[in-house]
Motif scaffolding. Sequence first.
Motif, PDB file in Angstrom:
ATOM      1  N   LEU A 153      -9.362  -1.375  14.594  1.00 19.89           N
ATOM      2  CA  LEU A 153      -7.949  -1.566  14.283  1.00 19.89           C
ATOM      3  C   LEU A 153      -7.733  -3.002  13.829  1.00 19.89           C
ATOM      4  O   LEU A 153      -8.120  -3.944  14.530  1.00 19.89           O
ATOM      5  N   ILE A 154      -7.119  -3.163  12.663  1.00 17.87           N
ATOM      6  CA  ILE A 154      -6.897  -4.483  12.087  1.00 17.87           C
ATOM      7  C   ILE A 154      -5.411  -4.626  11.786  1.00 17.87           C
ATOM      8  O   ILE A 154      -4.857  -3.857  10.993  1.00 17.87           O
ATOM      9  N   ARG A 155      -4.768  -5.582  12.436  1.00 18.27           N
ATOM     10  CA  ARG A 155      -3.342  -5.824  12.188  1.00 18.27           C
ATOM     11  C   ARG A 155      -3.187  -6.945  11.170  1.00 18.27           C
ATOM     12  O   ARG A 155      -3.755  -8.023  11.328  1.00 18.27           O
ATOM     13  N   MET A 156      -2.420  -6.662  10.117  1.00 18.36           N
ATOM     14  CA  MET A 156      -2.212  -7.622   9.035  1.00 18.36           C
ATOM     15  C   MET A 156      -0.728  -7.745   8.730  1.00 18.36           C
ATOM     16  O   MET A 156       0.076  -6.898   9.131  1.00 18.36           O
ATOM     17  N   GLU A 157      -0.376  -8.796   8.001  1.00 23.08           N
ATOM     18  CA  GLU A 157       1.010  -8.944   7.575  1.00 23.08           C
ATOM     19  C   GLU A 157       1.388  -7.775   6.668  1.00 23.08           C
ATOM     20  O   GLU A 157       0.561  -7.248   5.918  1.00 23.08           O
ATOM     21  N   LEU A 158       2.638  -7.359   6.755  1.00 21.79           N
ATOM     22  CA  LEU A 158       3.121  -6.226   5.972  1.00 21.79           C
ATOM     23  C   LEU A 158       3.601  -6.714   4.609  1.00 21.79           C
ATOM     24  O   LEU A 158       4.497  -7.557   4.513  1.00 21.79           O
ATOM     25  N   LEU A 159       2.996  -6.184   3.553  1.00 28.10           N
ATOM     26  CA  LEU A 159       3.305  -6.590   2.187  1.00 28.10           C
ATOM     27  C   LEU A 159       3.520  -5.360   1.312  1.00 28.10           C
ATOM     28  O   LEU A 159       3.242  -4.233   1.728  1.00 28.10           O
ATOM     29  N   LYS A 160       3.977  -5.590   0.097  1.00 26.86           N
ATOM     30  CA  LYS A 160       4.161  -4.499  -0.854  1.00 26.86           C
ATOM     31  C   LYS A 160       2.973  -4.442  -1.811  1.00 26.86           C
ATOM     32  O   LYS A 160       2.430  -5.479  -2.200  1.00 26.86           O
ATOM     33  N   PRO A 161       2.556  -3.241  -2.217  1.00 22.52           N
ATOM     34  CA  PRO A 161       1.444  -3.135  -3.170  1.00 22.52           C
ATOM     35  C   PRO A 161       1.823  -3.744  -4.520  1.00 22.52           C
ATOM     36  O   PRO A 161       2.893  -3.453  -5.062  1.00 22.52           O
ATOM     37  N   MET A 187       3.810  -4.100 -10.551  1.00 23.82           N
ATOM     38  CA  MET A 187       3.275  -4.109 -11.911  1.00 23.82           C
ATOM     39  C   MET A 187       3.882  -3.001 -12.768  1.00 23.82           C
ATOM     40  O   MET A 187       4.112  -3.183 -13.962  1.00 23.82           O
ATOM     41  N   THR A 188       4.154  -1.861 -12.150  1.00 26.31           N
ATOM     42  CA  THR A 188       4.602  -0.703 -12.923  1.00 26.31           C
ATOM     43  C   THR A 188       6.099  -0.426 -12.815  1.00 26.31           C
ATOM     44  O   THR A 188       6.704   0.074 -13.761  1.00 26.31           O
ATOM     45  N   ASP A 189       6.697  -0.754 -11.667  1.00 27.88           N
ATOM     46  CA  ASP A 189       8.102  -0.407 -11.457  1.00 27.88           C
ATOM     47  C   ASP A 189       9.066  -1.531 -11.836  1.00 27.88           C
ATOM     48  O   ASP A 189      10.195  -1.271 -12.250  1.00 27.88           O
ATOM     49  N   LEU A 190       8.633  -2.774 -11.655  1.00 24.87           N
ATOM     50  CA  LEU A 190       9.478  -3.927 -11.968  1.00 24.87           C
ATOM     51  C   LEU A 190       8.795  -4.736 -13.065  1.00 24.87           C
ATOM     52  O   LEU A 190       7.767  -5.358 -12.835  1.00 24.87           O
ATOM     53  N   GLN A 198       4.512 -10.364  -1.548  1.00 26.56           N
ATOM     54  CA  GLN A 198       5.500 -10.669  -0.515  1.00 26.56           C
ATOM     55  C   GLN A 198       6.819 -10.959  -1.226  1.00 26.56           C
ATOM     56  O   GLN A 198       7.013 -12.033  -1.798  1.00 26.56           O
ATOM     57  N   GLU A 199       7.705  -9.987  -1.208  1.00 26.19           N
ATOM     58  CA  GLU A 199       8.925 -10.070  -2.014  1.00 26.19           C
ATOM     59  C   GLU A 199       9.818 -11.229  -1.594  1.00 26.19           C
ATOM     60  O   GLU A 199      10.400 -11.922  -2.442  1.00 26.19           O
ATOM     61  N   ALA A 200       9.934 -11.478  -0.293  1.00 25.22           N
ATOM     62  CA  ALA A 200      10.861 -12.503   0.197  1.00 25.22           C
ATOM     63  C   ALA A 200      10.540 -13.885  -0.357  1.00 25.22           C
ATOM     64  O   ALA A 200      11.439 -14.684  -0.621  1.00 25.22           O
ATOM     65  N   ASP A 228       8.254 -14.238  -3.038  1.00 15.93           N
ATOM     66  CA  ASP A 228       7.678 -14.023  -4.368  1.00 15.93           C
ATOM     67  C   ASP A 228       6.249 -14.577  -4.425  1.00 15.93           C
ATOM     68  O   ASP A 228       5.881 -15.320  -5.331  1.00 15.93           O
ATOM     69  N   THR A 229       5.458 -14.177  -3.429  1.00 16.20           N
ATOM     70  CA  THR A 229       4.080 -14.653  -3.313  1.00 16.20           C
ATOM     71  C   THR A 229       3.113 -13.496  -3.515  1.00 16.20           C
ATOM     72  O   THR A 229       3.301 -12.417  -2.944  1.00 16.20           O
ATOM     73  N   TYR A 230       2.081 -13.740  -4.316  1.00 24.44           N
ATOM     74  CA  TYR A 230       1.059 -12.732  -4.576  1.00 24.44           C
ATOM     75  C   TYR A 230      -0.187 -13.063  -3.759  1.00 24.44           C
ATOM     76  O   TYR A 230      -0.575 -14.228  -3.649  1.00 24.44           O
ATOM     77  N   LYS A 231      -0.819 -12.010  -3.195  1.00 31.33           N
ATOM     78  CA  LYS A 231      -1.927 -12.227  -2.272  1.00 31.33           C
ATOM     79  C   LYS A 231      -3.068 -11.255  -2.551  1.00 31.33           C
ATOM     80  O   LYS A 231      -2.840 -10.078  -2.836  1.00 31.33           O
ATOM     81  N   LEU A 232      -4.268 -11.766  -2.423  1.00 29.83           N
ATOM     82  CA  LEU A 232      -5.474 -10.954  -2.581  1.00 29.83           C
ATOM     83  C   LEU A 232      -5.876 -10.403  -1.223  1.00 29.83           C
ATOM     84  O   LEU A 232      -5.913 -11.132  -0.229  1.00 29.83           O
ATOM     85  N   GLY A 233      -6.169  -9.115  -1.174  1.00 32.63           N
ATOM     86  CA  GLY A 233      -6.548  -8.494   0.090  1.00 32.63           C
ATOM     87  C   GLY A 233      -7.665  -7.492  -0.086  1.00 32.63           C
ATOM     88  O   GLY A 233      -8.331  -7.450  -1.118  1.00 32.63           O
ATOM     89  N   ASP A 234      -7.852  -6.676   0.941  1.00 33.35           N
ATOM     90  CA  ASP A 234      -8.865  -5.623   0.965  1.00 33.35           C
ATOM     91  C   ASP A 234     -10.233  -6.159   0.572  1.00 33.35           C
ATOM     92  O   ASP A 234     -10.782  -5.838  -0.475  1.00 33.35           O
ATOM     93  N   PHE A 235     -10.792  -6.972   1.452  1.00 32.00           N
ATOM     94  CA  PHE A 235     -12.084  -7.591   1.192  1.00 32.00           C
ATOM     95  C   PHE A 235     -13.251  -6.683   1.555  1.00 32.00           C
ATOM     96  O   PHE A 235     -14.266  -7.119   2.072  1.00 32.00           O
ATOM     97  N   GLY A 236     -13.087  -5.409   1.284  1.00 29.06           N
ATOM     98  CA  GLY A 236     -14.214  -4.509   1.443  1.00 29.06           C
ATOM     99  C   GLY A 236     -14.412  -3.977   2.834  1.00 29.06           C
ATOM    100  O   GLY A 236     -15.528  -3.617   3.200  1.00 29.06           O
ATOM    101  N   PHE A 237     -13.347  -3.899   3.652  1.00 25.56           N
ATOM    102  CA  PHE A 237     -13.515  -3.332   4.988  1.00 25.56           C
ATOM    103  C   PHE A 237     -14.149  -1.946   4.904  1.00 25.56           C
ATOM    104  O   PHE A 237     -14.977  -1.584   5.723  1.00 25.56           O
TER     105      PHE A 237
END
Length: 337
Positions: free
Chosen positions: A115-123, A128-131, A170-172, A174-183
């Motif tokens: 179980l890995i708890r991470m900050e909650l962000l938007k994909p 990229m596609t909706d806004l 992170q909408e609040a 306006d920060t973009y973050k790289l994730g999913d490092f191959g878990f």
Amino acid sequence: MTEHEKDLFPVWGEWYPVDTLGEGSVGEVIRICRSTPAGPEYAALKQITISADTGNFRFARAQGMDASCIRYFFRAVLEETMGEIRMMEQLSHCPNIVQLEDYLIRELPDGWLVLIRMELLKPFINRMTDLLMTPSDICRFGIHLCTALEACEQAQIVHRDVKPENIFWQEATDTYKLGDFGFAHYLQRPTEEKGRAGTLTHMSPEIYAGSPADHAGDLYALGIILYRLLNDNRIPFLPSYPGPFTPGERDHALLRRLRGEDPPLPSAADCASNPACTQTRLGVPFTEKQRPLLEQLARIARKAILADSAARFPSAAKMRQALESAAGKVMENTDYE
């Protein structure tokens, strides 16, 4: 959610499940919540099941493993997963890396539940596609992702699969973050070879040809994303938007790039150079003041994915500096052909 997983809540003594954010072959991501004096607090919980269940057991037996070998094999998978967690902790100082908050491991009858708890962000793929992203948005995105890749370079970490699906917003702030490092990288087919690193759509020609994954490959993948953002979300060599294309034409476009053909400038360059044009073909408006930025972004994106690796940006820092200079209108006379 399995019975094993239901028994975990409240996890860490105070977090409860809200809903499922996504599912994969080795687990799911759940939105979780806890109560605080300031109100509800949310996070993302990634669950990874490492076990010799019916499907994995069949794969393992087909590879010549008995019960003891299978247990030994999946113990090694657990150790690799722990290595990924330690890697995320190592990058926690970077604001453009998805932040890991906590983790725990529970032993199951036939394996382990991580179980890995991470900050909650938007994909980012939704962003990229909706806004529709303006030139300033695209430049900000590029700078943030270069910052993330700089941190990876400094830590000698290669992401191996930079693509929109592994980037978050992170909408609040306006920060973009790289994730999913191959878990889940080692887990999706636990008894088969990993093969080439990355996704063909964002893979560099040299990795496609058999070279090992490296930082240059990560930076190239970011260049492909920037190119798509400046080319009406289309990869190089596809017909101009909104022209239709077939699966075969898409495959041919991929192969042209992977086999070493330099891409043309993205469509945004044509829009920027046309005084009568005030929006991209996808319908993103831009002002006269943004026209030089749009043109520079198009040239930077093309430079980042040239076939000759020596002609690209030598590091994430250099690419970030180019983007920052473009945003500051310092590079209006710089040639990025």
